[in-house]
Design an enzyme around this catalytic site. Structure first.
Site, mmCIF file in Angstrom:
data_model
loop_
_atom_site.group_PDB
_atom_site.id
_atom_site.type_symbol
_atom_site.label_atom_id
_atom_site.label_comp_id
_atom_site.label_asym_id
_atom_site.label_seq_id
_atom_site.Cartn_x
_atom_site.Cartn_y
_atom_site.Cartn_z
ATOM 1 N N ASP A 137 49.680 20.000 -18.862
ATOM 2 C CA ASP A 137 49.244 18.446 -18.458
ATOM 3 C C ASP A 137 47.990 18.147 -19.454
ATOM 4 O O ASP A 137 47.608 16.741 -19.533
ATOM 5 C CB ASP A 137 49.039 18.482 -16.983
ATOM 6 C CG ASP A 137 47.937 19.368 -16.629
ATOM 7 O OD1 ASP A 137 47.674 20.264 -17.185
ATOM 8 O OD2 ASP A 137 47.628 19.433 -15.429
ATOM 9 N N GLU A 138 47.283 19.104 -19.968
ATOM 10 C CA GLU A 138 46.183 18.765 -20.618
ATOM 11 C C GLU A 138 46.220 17.887 -21.801
ATOM 12 O O GLU A 138 45.322 17.345 -22.365
ATOM 13 C CB GLU A 138 45.424 20.040 -21.020
ATOM 14 C CG GLU A 138 44.851 20.828 -20.051
ATOM 15 C CD GLU A 138 43.955 22.118 -20.218
ATOM 16 O OE1 GLU A 138 43.232 21.885 -21.127
ATOM 17 O OE2 GLU A 138 44.085 23.251 -19.789
ATOM 18 N N LYS A 164 48.335 22.016 -28.355
ATOM 19 C CA LYS A 164 49.608 21.797 -27.633
ATOM 20 C C LYS A 164 50.288 20.616 -27.718
ATOM 21 O O LYS A 164 51.298 20.459 -27.934
ATOM 22 C CB LYS A 164 49.352 22.030 -26.170
ATOM 23 C CG LYS A 164 49.031 23.304 -25.779
ATOM 24 C CD LYS A 164 50.009 24.583 -26.232
ATOM 25 C CE LYS A 164 51.191 24.452 -25.202
ATOM 26 N NZ LYS A 164 52.213 25.451 -25.649
ATOM 27 N N ASN A 189 48.122 22.991 -13.718
ATOM 28 C CA ASN A 189 47.537 24.539 -13.682
ATOM 29 C C ASN A 189 48.149 25.332 -12.835
ATOM 30 O O ASN A 189 48.543 25.204 -11.644
ATOM 31 C CB ASN A 189 45.975 24.268 -12.884
ATOM 32 C CG ASN A 189 45.107 24.003 -14.042
ATOM 33 O OD1 ASN A 189 45.253 22.987 -14.824
ATOM 34 N ND2 ASN A 189 43.778 24.627 -14.022
ATOM 35 N N TYR A 217 31.318 25.230 -13.623
ATOM 36 C CA TYR A 217 30.847 24.294 -14.771
ATOM 37 C C TYR A 217 30.553 23.068 -14.229
ATOM 38 O O TYR A 217 30.963 22.307 -13.349
ATOM 39 C CB TYR A 217 32.020 24.111 -15.749
ATOM 40 C CG TYR A 217 32.434 24.998 -16.761
ATOM 41 C CD1 TYR A 217 31.415 25.491 -17.699
ATOM 42 C CD2 TYR A 217 33.787 25.414 -16.927
ATOM 43 C CE1 TYR A 217 31.573 26.328 -18.529
ATOM 44 C CE2 TYR A 217 34.003 26.478 -17.736
ATOM 45 C CZ TYR A 217 32.766 26.920 -18.797
ATOM 46 O OH TYR A 217 33.354 27.936 -19.522
#
Length: 312
Positions: A137-138, A164, A189, A217
């Site tokens: 999905d990225e 990708k 994910n 993060y």
């Protein structure tokens, strides 16, 4: 007996897919697992099936066209399930060339070898052959709070997601140019057994058990859409069996969570399930949460819209 060529089958998702397929089809299928066994590949993931008569492991790099072509020449491959890829975003930021080589060139090699093996003199392809390219999905980039991935074009932001997206486009180009029998799947994910310890869930579990800092993060509010790896394997099999040739399918589970939510769930679950006699229980604490500098190009939100695969 149908023969599957699975690339990257010693990795996290690939090994779970192989286990799923043998549980479902047992001796009705044959699987050839091709993996270069880099840092993310581990044959221990497949220890329990390594002696099956209908399973073969071949150590090879997908960018090695001679090695891949040899596999096609020596076996009548019916299905290719292409998992093999460099997949760790942080590593792609440090060394993007490796990701371009494996994810883009490697996919081109796989496509060319399958095309050569399956193509008939008139340009059509042998009946029953299919290539499934497993993606992420990225490639859609960071979505707004009310957006879902099917309504947005590709907007990759990291070297990983760009590589990708490039490989997805290669597959789509082969579909359009050669009418190559293929599908693309994009998933959210994954989590589950055999996951590489750099990934969020196993990293947090391992660090918490050992009393190490739990790095978060930025502000920890980034959203990811989580899917159990067995459900992903089921989705891939369904697309292989019933997906329309040339189509792309999103595989997701409607399970969006902020990163800090995942970390808190892990801490609370460990505190609940560890017996008081386990010395590691004293290590597990929310005090271990440590906010660190945000990742470069860190996408804020991923969200899969699996409406199409559900409808079909």
């Amino acid at each position: 007996m149908r023969t599957y060529l699975v690339t990257g089958g010693a990795g996290f998702i690939g090994s779970n897919y192989i286990h799923y397929m043998f549980r479902k089809y047992d001796n009705e299928i044959r699987i050839i697992n091709v993996d270069a066994l880099t840092y993310a590949g581990n044959l221990e993931n497949l220890k329990d099936i390594e002696n099956r008569d209908n399973y073969t492991f071949i150590k090879a790099d997908i960018t090695d066209k001679d090695a891949i072509m040899k596999i096609f020449e020596e076996n009548d491959i019916d299905r290719v399930v292409h998992f093999a890829a460099e997949s760790h975003v942080d590593r792609s930021i440090k060394n993007p060339e490796v990701f371009v080589k494996t994810n883009v060139l490697g996919t081109a090699v796989m496509l060319n070898c399958a095309k050569k093996a399956w193509e008939l003199p008139d340009g059509s392809f042998k009946t029953g052959k299919k290539f499934l390219h497993v993606s992420t999905d990225e490639v859609y980039g960071s979505l707004p709070d009310d957006g879902k991935s099917y309504f947005y074009p590709y907007q990759p932001h990291s070297p990983y997601s760009a590589s990708k997206a490039s490989s997805d486009m290669l597959v789509k180009a082969y579909i359009d140019t050669y009418h190559f029998p293929a599908n693309v799947t994009n998933t959210s994910n994954n989590y589950g057994p055999y996951q590489f310890p750099e990934k969020l869930i196993p990293l947090i579990i391992n660090n918490a058990l050992h009393g190490k800092k739990l790095p978060v993060y930025g502000d920890g509010l980034n959203i990811r859409d989580w899917l159990y790896v067995d459900d992903h394997a089921k989705g891939i099999d369904m697309v292989q069996e019933h997906g329309k040739l040339g189509e792309s399918y999103n595989i997701g589970g409607h399970n969006e969570k902020r990163n800090i939510e995942i970390i808190n769930i892990i801490i609370e679950t460990l505190q609940e399930i560890l017996p008081d006699t386990d010395p590691r229980k004293a290590n597990v604490s929310k005090d271990l949460i440590t906010y660190v500098e945000d990742r470069k190009g860190h996408d804020r939100r991923y969200a899969i819209a699996p409406d199409k695969i559900k409808a079909e």
